[in-house]
Structures are given as structure tokens and as C-alpha cells.
Design a protein around this motif. Structure first.
Motif, PDB file in Angstrom:
ATOM      1  N   HIS A 156      10.785 -36.630  -0.818  1.00  0.00           N
ATOM      2  CA  HIS A 156      10.326 -36.152   0.483  1.00  0.00           C
ATOM      3  C   HIS A 156      10.445 -37.323   1.449  1.00  0.00           C
ATOM      4  O   HIS A 156      10.137 -38.459   1.088  1.00  0.00           O
ATOM      5  CB  HIS A 156       8.875 -35.662   0.385  1.00  0.00           C
ATOM      6  N   ARG A 157      10.958 -37.054   2.654  1.00  0.00           N
ATOM      7  CA  ARG A 157      11.198 -38.109   3.650  1.00  0.00           C
ATOM      8  C   ARG A 157      12.098 -39.206   3.073  1.00  0.00           C
ATOM      9  O   ARG A 157      11.743 -40.390   3.021  1.00  0.00           O
ATOM     10  CB  ARG A 157       9.885 -38.701   4.165  1.00  0.00           C
ATOM     11  N   SER A 243      15.009 -33.361   4.065  1.00  0.00           N
ATOM     12  CA  SER A 243      13.874 -33.853   3.276  1.00  0.00           C
ATOM     13  C   SER A 243      12.702 -34.284   4.142  1.00  0.00           C
ATOM     14  O   SER A 243      11.609 -34.529   3.630  1.00  0.00           O
ATOM     15  CB  SER A 243      14.313 -35.018   2.372  1.00  0.00           C
ATOM     16  N   LYS A 244      12.923 -34.401   5.450  1.00  0.00           N
ATOM     17  CA  LYS A 244      11.767 -34.649   6.341  1.00  0.00           C
ATOM     18  C   LYS A 244      10.824 -33.462   6.310  1.00  0.00           C
ATOM     19  O   LYS A 244       9.631 -33.584   6.531  1.00  0.00           O
ATOM     20  CB  LYS A 244      12.253 -34.858   7.788  1.00  0.00           C
ATOM     21  N   THR A 247      10.426 -30.976   0.389  1.00  0.00           N
ATOM     22  CA  THR A 247      10.629 -31.852  -0.756  1.00  0.00           C
ATOM     23  C   THR A 247      11.873 -31.375  -1.481  1.00  0.00           C
ATOM     24  O   THR A 247      11.944 -30.217  -1.903  1.00  0.00           O
ATOM     25  CB  THR A 247       9.418 -31.792  -1.706  1.00  0.00           C
TER      26      THR A 247
END
Ligand code: MN
Length: 293
Positions: A156-157, A243-244, A247
Motif C-alpha cells: 500500500h502506498r 496502490s495509493k 492495497t
């Protein structure tokens, strides 16, 4: 490595020179769900990205003697990028959207990501089925031949510079699309609207994504031909952007956007997409039979 799923959900590695597929072991565990649960597939995407090796369990078979299935099983998500080539944005703005009666949806021309139903996935030996009601209404159904990726490492991110470390491999994707007003997830999620294949090619054998080029023809007439280097948001940028929000998980699929040259397909056509080093997909187009007829 080129990883394929064939026949009754067997796993094999493909030799594209010898045109063979070698059976390898599926890592099953007691209590593993059936292939449709795809627990083993998700685990495999993760473990191979981390360097696991696959034990060979049989002699090579001729590719001509097996039925290839989509080389992904029940991904948690099929993510697709939109408006990612300049010349495609221009053709949508100038021709396709006006012809399809689309009004007041200027956001369709901005880069973004959206979701497709995983149940829209079919494999290299399947066909594209045009929904009979859509055909009857006269709406155009378009081919979008795209580079697709399979995620191997969750995140994620994810930072753009780390993005390729989360990718298991590349494959060819078709993002079939009903043109018209309304949400992309509805217009692109019919059964068979996400052909994928012919196998997943890992990064070491695929080379750099920006050196790949996509060519799509319908009945031999070339319609889409583009270098992936022309993407407005590059592959690592798409992974980072998606992915921002979501997830990303092993086995997730991401389509990277339509090259210019989209157009309608009709019953009896054959759609053929080729990406150097990834292989080719060739699918016949049929119209859905109406129940009872
Ligand atoms: Mn698309």
C-alpha cells in the motif's frame, strides 16, 4: 520464466523456442481450496517473486496438445488504467465519444484507474462473446489491446522507485469495452471482456516494459500499434498510483491502458494481439446466444 495454466488447472513453464510446456508442481497444502479458490496461485505469485523455484514433475508437452487457460486465477482485483496514451485520448475526444453519444463526461479523458470484474477473465483458447442485448441496441464494442501486469508482492502506498519490485510478471491483456455513457466498470465487465495470456512472463525474461511494443489486428488489418514507451504514466507510476488507494496483493492484475486505434468488433471477427517477448493472443468473436433459442 514463462508460466502457464493448462488443461485441468495444471501449471507449466513454457519454452517458446521448442513450443513446449513442462509440467511443474503446484504447491498445495492440506485443506487447500479447489482451483477456483486459487489460494495456491496467489501464494505462487508471492513466492516466485521472492525467488522460489518450481519442481519439474513431467516431460515437456507440445503446446499444440494442451488447452491454455488464463494464466491467472481469481485475482482479488483487476485494475485498469484509462487515458494513458496521448493519441488515444485524442481519438476518444474527437471521434469515439461523439460517435457513441457520450456527453458531459470530460473526466473520461483524464488518466485514472478503475476496476473490472475478475469474472470477465478468459484465456487464450477461449472466445470473445458479444452480449446480445448490447448488440441489439447497436452500441459499439471495442478492442483495447494492452500490456498487463501481475502483482507478486503486496503493498500500500508503493513508491514509484520500488514499484517494479512488486511486479511478478507481464502478459497480454484485452480490455473489451462497450462504448456509451456510464461507468466503465459496467461497460467493461461482461463475461469474456478481459482475455489474458498466453502466459505470465517474469521480468527477467520480459525485459524492460518500455522496450515492449503492442500490435493488434482484426482479421489481419492492423489497428493498434504502439511502443509502451509512449505511456503517459509509466508502469511504475501506474502501480504507485493504484496502490495509493488500494492495497495491491499477490495475483492482482493491472491493465496499463489502451493504445490508439480502438475500434468496433463484430460477430465472426478474429482479434489478434502480439507483444514481443510476451507471446500472442488470437480470439474469435461470437455473439451471445439468446437463452431458449
Ligand atoms: Mn483499457
Amino acid at each position: 520464466m514463462r508460466l502457464a495454466i493448462y488443461d485441468d488447472y495444471r501449471l507449466g513453464t513454457v519454452d517458446t523456442v521448442a513450443r513446449t510446456i513442462t509440467p511443474v508442481a503446484i504447491d498445495t497444502e492440506p485443506g487447500d481450496p479447489d482451483p477456483f479458490g486459487a489460494g495456491w496461485w496467489v501464494r505462487l505469485c508471492r513466492d516466485l517473486t521472492e525467488g522460489a523455484k518450481l519442481p519439474v514433475i513431467g516431460e515437456p508437452l507440445s503446446l499444440a496438445d494442451v488447452t491454455l487457460r488464463a494464466p491467472v486465477l481469481n485475482p482479488g482485483k483487476v485494475i485498469a488504467a484509462a487515458s494513458n496514451y496521448g493519441a488515444h485520448i485524442a481519438e476518444m475526444r474527437d471521434k469515439v465519444l461523439p460517435r457513441s453519444g457520450v456527453t458531459g463526461q470530460a473526466w473520461l479523458l483524464d488518466f485514472d484507474v478503475f476496476l473490472k470484474a475478475p469474472s470477465s477473465i478468459v484465456g487464450p483458447d477461449d472466445q470473445i462473446v458479444l452480449p446480445h442485448d448490447v448488440v441489439a441496441e447497436g452500441q459499439e464494442i471495442h478492442h483495447e489491446g494492452e500490456l498487463a501486469i501481475v502483482i507478486g508482492r503486496a503493498g500500500h502506498r508503493i513508491a514509484e522507485e520500488d514499484a517494479l519490485g512488486h511486479v511478478f510478471g507481464y502478459l497480454i491483456g484485452l480490455d473489451m469495452t462497450v462504448r456509451g455513457n456510464g461507468d466503465r466498470s459496467r461497460r467493461k465487465s461482461y463475461p469474456s471482456f478481459t482475455p489474458l495470456g498466453p502466459w505470465v512472463t517474469t521480468l527477467d525474461d520480459a525485459g524492460d516494459w518500455h522496450e515492449l511494443s503492442i500490435e493488434l489486428d482484426v482479421n489481419g488489418e492492423v489497428r493498434q500499434q504502439v511502443s509502451c514507451a509512449n505511456m503517459l504514466v509509466p508502469v511504475p507510476g501506474i502501480v504507485a498510483y493504484a496502490s495509493k488507494v488500494m492495497t495491491l496483493e499477490p495475483g492482482d492484475v493491472i491493465l496499463t491502458g489502451a493504445p490508439p486505434g480502438v475500434g468496433p468488433i463484430t460477430d465472426g471477427d478474429t482479434v489478434h494481439v502480439r507483444i514481443d517477448r510476451l507471446g500472442e493472443l488470437r480470439l474469435p468473436v461470437v455473439t451471445e446466444a439468446i437463452a431458449g433459442n
